[in-house]
Write a protein that holds these residues in place. Structure first.
Motif, PDB file in Angstrom:
ATOM      1  N   THR A  62      -6.143   4.596   2.204  1.00  0.00           N
ATOM      2  CA  THR A  62      -5.933   4.437   0.771  1.00  0.00           C
ATOM      3  C   THR A  62      -7.087   5.110   0.050  1.00  0.00           C
ATOM      4  O   THR A  62      -8.251   4.816   0.310  1.00  0.00           O
ATOM      5  CB  THR A  62      -5.863   2.947   0.384  1.00  0.00           C
ATOM      6  N   ILE A  63      -6.748   6.048  -0.839  1.00  0.00           N
ATOM      7  CA  ILE A  63      -7.759   6.819  -1.571  1.00  0.00           C
ATOM      8  C   ILE A  63      -7.451   6.748  -3.062  1.00  0.00           C
ATOM      9  O   ILE A  63      -6.361   6.340  -3.464  1.00  0.00           O
ATOM     10  CB  ILE A  63      -7.770   8.295  -1.126  1.00  0.00           C
ATOM     11  N   ARG A  64      -8.410   7.152  -3.876  1.00  0.00           N
ATOM     12  CA  ARG A  64      -8.142   7.286  -5.309  1.00  0.00           C
ATOM     13  C   ARG A  64      -7.177   8.454  -5.504  1.00  0.00           C
ATOM     14  O   ARG A  64      -7.130   9.383  -4.717  1.00  0.00           O
ATOM     15  CB  ARG A  64      -9.433   7.554  -6.075  1.00  0.00           C
ATOM     16  N   TYR A  65      -6.427   8.404  -6.570  1.00  0.00           N
ATOM     17  CA  TYR A  65      -5.434   9.439  -6.855  1.00  0.00           C
ATOM     18  C   TYR A  65      -6.097  10.814  -6.891  1.00  0.00           C
ATOM     19  O   TYR A  65      -7.121  11.018  -7.555  1.00  0.00           O
ATOM     20  CB  TYR A  65      -4.731   9.169  -8.185  1.00  0.00           C
ATOM     21  N   THR A  66      -5.527  11.733  -6.146  1.00  0.00           N
ATOM     22  CA  THR A  66      -6.008  13.111  -6.088  1.00  0.00           C
ATOM     23  C   THR A  66      -4.802  14.032  -6.055  1.00  0.00           C
ATOM     24  O   THR A  66      -3.885  13.825  -5.252  1.00  0.00           O
ATOM     25  CB  THR A  66      -6.855  13.350  -4.817  1.00  0.00           C
ATOM     26  N   GLU A  67      -4.772  15.030  -6.904  1.00  0.00           N
ATOM     27  CA  GLU A  67      -3.654  15.972  -6.925  1.00  0.00           C
ATOM     28  C   GLU A  67      -3.781  16.981  -5.798  1.00  0.00           C
ATOM     29  O   GLU A  67      -4.875  17.268  -5.323  1.00  0.00           O
ATOM     30  CB  GLU A  67      -3.598  16.697  -8.270  1.00  0.00           C
ATOM     31  N   GLY A  68      -2.645  17.520  -5.373  1.00  0.00           N
ATOM     32  CA  GLY A  68      -2.641  18.612  -4.410  1.00  0.00           C
ATOM     33  C   GLY A  68      -2.531  18.187  -2.959  1.00  0.00           C
ATOM     34  O   GLY A  68      -2.596  19.017  -2.065  1.00  0.00           O
ATOM     35  N   ILE A  69      -2.348  16.912  -2.693  1.00  0.00           N
ATOM     36  CA  ILE A  69      -2.232  16.434  -1.318  1.00  0.00           C
ATOM     37  C   ILE A  69      -0.771  16.482  -0.901  1.00  0.00           C
ATOM     38  O   ILE A  69       0.105  16.072  -1.651  1.00  0.00           O
ATOM     39  CB  ILE A  69      -2.773  14.999  -1.187  1.00  0.00           C
ATOM     40  N   ASP A  70      -0.508  17.001   0.325  1.00  0.00           N
ATOM     41  CA  ASP A  70       0.861  16.994   0.835  1.00  0.00           C
ATOM     42  C   ASP A  70       0.874  16.769   2.350  1.00  0.00           C
ATOM     43  O   ASP A  70      -0.168  16.724   2.986  1.00  0.00           O
ATOM     44  CB  ASP A  70       1.609  18.275   0.446  1.00  0.00           C
ATOM     45  N   GLU A  71       2.078  16.637   2.912  1.00  0.00           N
ATOM     46  CA  GLU A  71       2.239  16.301   4.326  1.00  0.00           C
ATOM     47  C   GLU A  71       1.836  17.424   5.281  1.00  0.00           C
ATOM     48  O   GLU A  71       1.742  17.196   6.483  1.00  0.00           O
ATOM     49  CB  GLU A  71       3.687  15.879   4.614  1.00  0.00           C
ATOM     50  N   SER A  72       1.594  18.626   4.779  1.00  0.00           N
ATOM     51  CA  SER A  72       1.180  19.724   5.661  1.00  0.00           C
ATOM     52  C   SER A  72      -0.301  19.630   6.018  1.00  0.00           C
ATOM     53  O   SER A  72      -0.772  20.333   6.898  1.00  0.00           O
ATOM     54  CB  SER A  72       1.466  21.070   4.995  1.00  0.00           C
ATOM     55  N   MET A  73      -1.031  18.749   5.349  1.00  0.00           N
ATOM     56  CA  MET A  73      -2.468  18.585   5.600  1.00  0.00           C
ATOM     57  C   MET A  73      -2.703  17.601   6.743  1.00  0.00           C
ATOM     58  O   MET A  73      -1.780  16.948   7.217  1.00  0.00           O
ATOM     59  CB  MET A  73      -3.166  18.084   4.343  1.00  0.00           C
ATOM     60  N   ARG A  74      -3.957  17.517   7.157  1.00  0.00           N
ATOM     61  CA  ARG A  74      -4.349  16.511   8.134  1.00  0.00           C
ATOM     62  C   ARG A  74      -5.644  15.860   7.667  1.00  0.00           C
ATOM     63  O   ARG A  74      -6.317  16.360   6.767  1.00  0.00           O
ATOM     64  CB  ARG A  74      -4.491  17.091   9.533  1.00  0.00           C
ATOM     65  N   ILE A  75      -5.983  14.739   8.301  1.00  0.00           N
ATOM     66  CA  ILE A  75      -7.180  13.983   7.942  1.00  0.00           C
ATOM     67  C   ILE A  75      -8.138  13.981   9.114  1.00  0.00           C
ATOM     68  O   ILE A  75      -7.733  13.774  10.262  1.00  0.00           O
ATOM     69  CB  ILE A  75      -6.807  12.536   7.560  1.00  0.00           C
ATOM     70  N   LEU A  76      -9.408  14.210   8.826  1.00  0.00           N
ATOM     71  CA  LEU A  76     -10.474  14.101   9.816  1.00  0.00           C
ATOM     72  C   LEU A  76     -11.231  12.816   9.504  1.00  0.00           C
ATOM     73  O   LEU A  76     -11.753  12.643   8.404  1.00  0.00           O
ATOM     74  CB  LEU A  76     -11.405  15.307   9.740  1.00  0.00           C
ATOM     75  N   PHE A  77     -11.247  11.884  10.479  1.00  0.00           N
ATOM     76  CA  PHE A  77     -11.909  10.597  10.295  1.00  0.00           C
ATOM     77  C   PHE A  77     -12.570  10.190  11.601  1.00  0.00           C
ATOM     78  O   PHE A  77     -11.924  10.084  12.632  1.00  0.00           O
ATOM     79  CB  PHE A  77     -10.888   9.533   9.860  1.00  0.00           C
ATOM     80  N   LYS A  78     -13.887  10.024  11.555  1.00  0.00           N
ATOM     81  CA  LYS A  78     -14.689   9.627  12.727  1.00  0.00           C
ATOM     82  C   LYS A  78     -14.418  10.516  13.937  1.00  0.00           C
ATOM     83  O   LYS A  78     -14.251  10.052  15.057  1.00  0.00           O
ATOM     84  CB  LYS A  78     -14.437   8.163  13.073  1.00  0.00           C
ATOM     85  N   GLY A  79     -14.344  11.830  13.699  1.00  0.00           N
ATOM     86  CA  GLY A  79     -14.180  12.790  14.779  1.00  0.00           C
ATOM     87  C   GLY A  79     -12.771  12.919  15.316  1.00  0.00           C
ATOM     88  O   GLY A  79     -12.529  13.684  16.250  1.00  0.00           O
ATOM     89  N   LYS A  80     -11.816  12.194  14.747  1.00  0.00           N
ATOM     90  CA  LYS A  80     -10.425  12.268  15.192  1.00  0.00           C
ATOM     91  C   LYS A  80      -9.579  12.877  14.088  1.00  0.00           C
ATOM     92  O   LYS A  80      -9.878  12.732  12.910  1.00  0.00           O
ATOM     93  CB  LYS A  80      -9.893  10.877  15.535  1.00  0.00           C
ATOM     94  N   HIS A  81      -8.507  13.564  14.508  1.00  0.00           N
ATOM     95  CA  HIS A  81      -7.592  14.192  13.557  1.00  0.00           C
ATOM     96  C   HIS A  81      -6.315  13.371  13.450  1.00  0.00           C
ATOM     97  O   HIS A  81      -5.821  12.852  14.445  1.00  0.00           O
ATOM     98  CB  HIS A  81      -7.256  15.612  14.015  1.00  0.00           C
TER      99      HIS A  81
END
Length: 108
Positions: A62-81
């Protein structure tokens, strides 16, 4: 959601084409934006629904509202994708976004 719950740093990455040092175009993941996030595992009904489709490694960001995010992206968190599977603008209020993403298995 309270601001103190957004205590984890995540990086949204975008798959794009860049020119390397030799002048060749290469497709790679590039950092799009680094944000504060609340991170939780699925539990209860959500977990069992994910287990049916073998998506137990799904995490909710859960993040604050940010424009431009879509399902083609990925998230990097604690060294994992994590590949993004769904994005929800909570109550269409443009205040918070809930992202469900599944951990990428790097075992080959």
């Amino acid at each position: 959601m309270k601001a103190e719950e957004l205590k984890h740093r995540i990086t949204l990455q975008l798959f794009t084409t860049v020119v390397n040092e030799n002048g060749f175009e290469v497709e790679t993941w590039v950092d799009f934006k680094t944000l504060w996030s609340a991170v939780t595992n699925l539990h209860g009904r959500e977990y069992f629904a994910a287990a049916v489709v073998k998506a137990e490694n799904t995490v909710k960001f859960t993040i604050r509202y940010t424009e431009g995010i879509d399902e083609s992206m990925r998230i990097l968190f604690k060294g994992k994708h994590y590949n993004i599977s769904s994005i929800d603008n909570i109550k269409y209020a443009n205040k918070f976004i809930e992202i469900k993403a599944m951990e990428v298995d790097n075992s080959g």
